[in-house]
Design a protein around this motif. Structure first.
Motif, PDB file in Angstrom:
ATOM      1  N   GLY A 194      86.810  17.393  49.264  1.00 31.60           N
ATOM      2  CA  GLY A 194      85.774  18.326  48.806  1.00 31.60           C
ATOM      3  C   GLY A 194      84.392  17.895  49.239  1.00 31.60           C
ATOM      4  N   ALA A 195      84.116  16.579  49.167  1.00 31.50           N
ATOM      5  CA  ALA A 195      82.816  16.070  49.601  1.00 31.50           C
ATOM      6  C   ALA A 195      82.635  16.244  51.111  1.00 31.50           C
ATOM      7  CB  ALA A 195      82.676  14.597  49.210  1.00 31.50           C
ATOM      8  N   ALA A 196      83.686  15.993  51.875  1.00 34.60           N
ATOM      9  CA  ALA A 196      83.603  16.151  53.325  1.00 34.60           C
ATOM     10  C   ALA A 196      83.420  17.619  53.707  1.00 34.60           C
ATOM     11  CB  ALA A 196      84.860  15.582  53.985  1.00 34.60           C
ATOM     12  N   ARG A 197      84.052  18.501  52.956  1.00 34.34           N
ATOM     13  CA  ARG A 197      83.947  19.936  53.261  1.00 34.34           C
ATOM     14  C   ARG A 197      82.522  20.451  53.081  1.00 34.34           C
ATOM     15  NH1 ARG A 197      85.402  24.677  49.788  1.00 34.34           N
ATOM     16  NH2 ARG A 197      85.808  26.428  51.193  1.00 34.34           N
ATOM     17  N   SER A 198      81.808  19.893  52.100  1.00 35.97           N
ATOM     18  CA  SER A 198      80.447  20.366  51.825  1.00 35.97           C
ATOM     19  C   SER A 198      79.457  20.005  52.928  1.00 35.97           C
ATOM     20  CB  SER A 198      79.970  19.795  50.486  1.00 35.97           C
ATOM     21  OG  SER A 198      79.863  18.378  50.562  1.00 35.97           O
ATOM     22  N   ARG A 199      79.759  18.982  53.741  1.00 39.77           N
ATOM     23  CA  ARG A 199      78.856  18.573  54.814  1.00 39.77           C
ATOM     24  C   ARG A 199      79.546  18.594  56.175  1.00 39.77           C
ATOM     25  NH1 ARG A 199      80.338  13.160  55.185  1.00 39.77           N
ATOM     26  NH2 ARG A 199      81.323  12.335  53.298  1.00 39.77           N
ATOM     27  N   LEU A 200      80.478  19.520  56.314  1.00 43.43           N
ATOM     28  CA  LEU A 200      81.300  19.568  57.514  1.00 43.43           C
ATOM     29  C   LEU A 200      80.463  19.834  58.774  1.00 43.43           C
ATOM     30  CD1 LEU A 200      84.364  19.205  57.775  1.00 43.43           C
ATOM     31  CD2 LEU A 200      84.594  21.677  57.832  1.00 43.43           C
ATOM     32  N   LYS A 201      79.428  20.650  58.651  1.00 39.70           N
ATOM     33  CA  LYS A 201      78.646  21.025  59.824  1.00 39.70           C
ATOM     34  C   LYS A 201      77.907  19.842  60.434  1.00 39.70           C
ATOM     35  CE  LYS A 201      77.836  25.891  58.699  1.00 39.70           C
ATOM     36  NZ  LYS A 201      76.795  26.931  58.445  1.00 39.70           N
ATOM     37  N   GLN A 202      77.772  18.747  59.693  1.00 39.74           N
ATOM     38  CA  GLN A 202      77.030  17.596  60.202  1.00 39.74           C
ATOM     39  C   GLN A 202      77.801  16.823  61.262  1.00 39.74           C
ATOM     40  OE1 GLN A 202      75.720  15.112  56.961  1.00 39.74           O
ATOM     41  NE2 GLN A 202      75.025  16.857  55.718  1.00 39.74           N
ATOM     42  N   PHE A 203      79.125  16.938  61.284  1.00 41.31           N
ATOM     43  CA  PHE A 203      79.888  16.136  62.238  1.00 41.31           C
ATOM     44  C   PHE A 203      81.017  16.901  62.934  1.00 41.31           C
ATOM     45  CE2 PHE A 203      81.396  15.457  57.913  1.00 41.31           C
ATOM     46  CZ  PHE A 203      82.747  15.728  57.997  1.00 41.31           C
ATOM     47  N   VAL A 204      81.176  18.195  62.654  1.00 38.77           N
ATOM     48  CA  VAL A 204      82.202  19.003  63.310  1.00 38.77           C
ATOM     49  C   VAL A 204      81.517  20.146  64.051  1.00 38.77           C
ATOM     50  CG1 VAL A 204      84.197  20.526  62.965  1.00 38.77           C
ATOM     51  CG2 VAL A 204      83.981  18.433  61.625  1.00 38.77           C
TER      52      VAL A 204
END
Length: 383
Positions: A194-204
């Motif tokens: 869930g934490a990774a999903r919230s900032r996905l645009k930063q590294f994907v």
């Protein structure tokens, strides 16, 4: 033409091993001089039944295997003892200590199975736990210097390692904390995703971020449903929850392979690669918990109502008339367990593609993964 395998005694020995579970003692009795005769008999439990129209066989499967060996211990014997002493060692290890150990185990209130006699024949590829049925000393005037033996054995088990105490895993786990830890671990993976999903645009990349975000939303819902459905102490799930666990397990494998593949083909910077690896690790942990922690208990329909009265039995205290009289009972009884999730055929097909994917040898392209993840996300629904 292939050369035949060696049959030399030093390469393919024959010996007995006596394991005493009470004392931890292990005695090995090698047959320095191989037996002169060995017979292994594997009977079948079958009976031929004669009828007017011929015969048929009642076959109840294989029976207990028996092994018979006979030979002598030589005159000179081995390096440490002569033939007479070797015979006494063989008798003690195969016969006397086995019976004495079993009797002592019973007297101590233990199972006699803690004392095992293992016959190991590397020449004929026989390894089995045996019970010595007879130990015979034979003397012959034509061979006056030799002490000859004949040993009859019944094979108890052809597997020498200890069987599982609860092979169906039906009993309560000896350590309930292991189940509790598994539930907490799945919850931790859900939080990390869930934490990774919230900032996905930063590294994907933008072309992969949207379908991956949607898919992670589906897995978040799946894992949350599982955590709500299972018994957090015993880890037991019923038939309906079992279907949910199965779908969630497949989705975890899809997420793992998608993250690993993206990391392999997208040429990411170190920071981005580390973040994607964390997603793969969280999905892999969720997969392991879902596959190993929860015990699935099948639920069977109740067929009792199908058994109604026969002839006039209902009038003399027998069974009442069937509750399904005049209708198709199977449509009611076998209606099945209501599914907790729906997976569309296209979504199922793409899930199988991801499960079989190899991120190293057969990696998919980013655009292919994006399309397949979008199909999965739109085709999985929870009820």
């Amino acid at each position: 033409m292939a050369s035949p395998s060696t049959q030399k005694a030093d390469k393919r020995p024959i010996s007995f091993v006596l394991e005493d579970g009470r004392t931890g003692e292990t005695i090995t009795v090698p047959l320095v001089i191989r037996p002169e005769d060995l017979t292994e008999s594997r009977p079948a439990l079958m009976t031929a039944v004669q009828t007017f129209n011929g015969a048929f066989i009642d076959n109840f499967g294989p029976g207990l295997t028996t092994i018979q060996i006979s030979g002598h211990t030589g005159w000179r014997g081995g390096e440490t003892e002569d033939g007479a002493a070797a015979f006494q060692t063989l008798k003690s290890g195969v016969w006397s200590k086995w019976h004495a150990g079993q009797a002592a185990a019973v007297a101590a209130g233990q199972s006699p199975d803690v004392v095992k006699l293992i016959f190991v024949d590397a020449l004929d590829k026989i390894t089995a736990v045996v019970a010595p049925g007879a130990f015979v000393l034979k003397r012959n005037k034509s061979r006056p210097l030799l002490m000859m033996y004949q040993i009859n054995m019944t094979v108890i088990d052809e597997r020498i390692d200890a069987p599982l105490v609860d092979p169906l895993n039906l009993a309560l786990d000896a350590s309930p904390n292991a189940v509790v830890a598994g539930v907490k671990s799945l919850d931790a993976s859900t939080s990390a995703l869930g934490a990774a999903r919230s900032r996905l645009k930063q590294f994907v990349g933008a072309n992969f971020a949207a379908p991956l975000r949607d898919f992670m939303g589906v897995t978040d819902a799946a894992f949350g449903r599982v955590l709500a459905a299972v018994d957090g102490v015993r880890g037991v799930v019923g038939e309906q929850a079992s279907q949910l666990v199965s779908v969630a397990t497949d989705l975890a494998m899809v997420g793992r392979n998608a993250a690993f593949t993206y990391n392999a083909v997208a040429n990411l910077a170190d920071f981005s690669s580390n973040e994607v690896s964390e997603i793969a690790s969280a999905y892999e942990n969720a997969f392991c918990v879902l596959r190993n922690t929860f015990r699935r208990v099948r639920e069977y329909p109740d067929y009792q109502g199908l058994y109604g009265a026969s002839a006039c039995s209902s009038t003399v205290g027998g069974s009442p008339l069937s509750a399904y009289l005049g209708q198709n009972p199977w449509e009611t009884v076998m209606s099945g367990v209501r599914s907790s999730s729906l997976v569309a055929p296209d979504a199922r097909a793409n899930i199988e593609v991801f499960k079989a994917a190899d991120p190293v040898l057969r990696p998919m392209s980013v655009s292919d993964m994006a399309s397949r993840l979008a199909t999965i996300s739109s085709g999985v629904r929870f009820l």
